[in-house]
Design an enzyme around this catalytic site. Structure first.
Site, short mmCIF file in Angstrom:
data_model
loop_
_atom_site.label_atom_id
_atom_site.label_comp_id
_atom_site.label_asym_id
_atom_site.label_seq_id
_atom_site.Cartn_x
_atom_site.Cartn_y
_atom_site.Cartn_z
N LYS A 72 0.90 -1.21 -0.08
CA LYS A 72 -0.23 -0.16 0.01
C LYS A 72 0.94 1.33 0.28
CE LYS A 72 -4.08 -1.72 2.01
NZ LYS A 72 -5.46 -1.69 3.07
N ASP A 108 -9.83 3.10 1.78
CA ASP A 108 -10.00 2.47 2.83
C ASP A 108 -10.58 3.72 3.76
OD1 ASP A 108 -8.77 -0.14 2.70
OD2 ASP A 108 -6.97 0.60 2.65
#
Ligand code: ATR
Length: 287
Positions: A72, A108
């Site tokens: 990420k 997210d």
């Protein structure tokens, strides 16, 4: 079931490992619901091959990618641009093609915000706390910061990582968004009525009977609990709230809405909230 043909839009998940991902289940429901010819393919990507994988996905005209652990942050140098919010967080979980490469986003964070709205949980400006200071906490902490939180608390087993995350956020926003605190020192929290976001890995299946704080006195200081864990559906943390007659939520809608927000970016099609029960049913069948 999806029928693959020459017009199928392909989206890949870049992660290592990818075996346990639930995202294909979510995206199959979304594709069916919106009538898209769309396939979501987990692509196991070793860290050493990440740059090539990004180039390859772009070269093969993928309509987008998801990015998961451990890529990420590491993927950021391989992108053509990054959304300002994802840049602040320093983590990307969604890639969308643009001229010359992929642009990175962080759903997210936005997905958690949408999940909380869906669940009717509002983010107060004061009296918020987060348990944990890892990757999941980071997305939650930036979401709360974006929503104007001041003087909140990040509680962690290791004070050093809580302090680091607090300093990072406070410097970014130019105010005291969070103060660090040891989990064991929760009794130093002033007053009560806190929104508590549970972002540690404690309580994750099969450790269903564990919570990061096992004392009722902590939960008496909180008014509502939001656990980012979704397996089990009811964590021990959530049960403490239920036992005190308070509301608590699991991380399932966060998982679903990060997927919905990604899907909307890849296809340009808005996904109505009424798909959520259908996705939950599919995930339950899959479990
Ligand atoms: P994620 O990406 O899921 O957030 P992570 O980055 O490894 O995972 O972070 C895990 C979080 O859970 C950390 O805050 C960790 O605390 P430490 O910083 O002290 O390691 C917390 N955590 C993990 N196991 C824990 C335990 N047994 N008790 C308390 N906190 C724990």
């Amino acid at each position: 079931m999806i029928t693959i043909d020459g017009k199928t839009k392909i989206c890949g998940l870049l992660g290592y490992p990818v075996e346990h991902t639930l995202s294909p289940v979510i995206h199959e429901v979304l594709a069916r619901h919106t009538g898209e010819n769309f396939a979501y393919i987990p692509c196991q990507t070793e860290p050493a091959h990440l740059a090539e994988a990004v180039k390859g996905a772009y070269a093969m005209s993928f309509v987008g990618c998801n990015v998961t652990v451990p890529h990420k942050s590491e993927i950021i140098p391989f992108l053509s641009s990054i959304d300002p919010l994802a840049a602040k967080v320093g983590a990307v979980n969604v890639l969308v093609p643009e001229e010359g490469g992929f642009r990175g986003y962080n759903t997210d964070l936005t997905g958690l915000g949408r999940a909380m709205r869906y669940d009717g949980v509002s983010i107060p400006k004061e009296k918020t706390l987060i348990l944990g200071a890892g990757g999941a906490s980071r997305a939650a902490a930036f979401l709360l910061a974006e929503n104007g939180v001041t003087n909140g608390y990040i509680l962690n087993r290791t004070l050093e990582s809580a302090t680091k995350l607090c300093n990072n956020i406070n410097t970014t926003y130019g105010r005291t968004v969070f103060n660090p605190l040891l989990l064991s020192e929760y009794d130093k929290l002033p007053g009560d009525g806190y929104l508590a976001v549970q972002a540690t890995s404690v309580g994750l299946f099969p450790h269903n009977e564990d919570a990061p704080i096992m004392e009722e006195a902590f939960y008496e200081k909180c008014s509502v609990g939001y656990d980012l864990i979704y397996r089990p559906f009811e964590t021990r943390f959530m049960r403490f709230f239920r036992e005190q007659g308070k509301s608590s939520f699991n991380g399932l809608r966060m998982l679903i809405f990060q997927g919905i927000e990604a899907y909307e970016k890849w296809t340009g099609k808005p996904v109505p909230d009424d798909v959520v029960p259908e996705v939950i049913e599919a995930l339950e069948k899959h479990a």
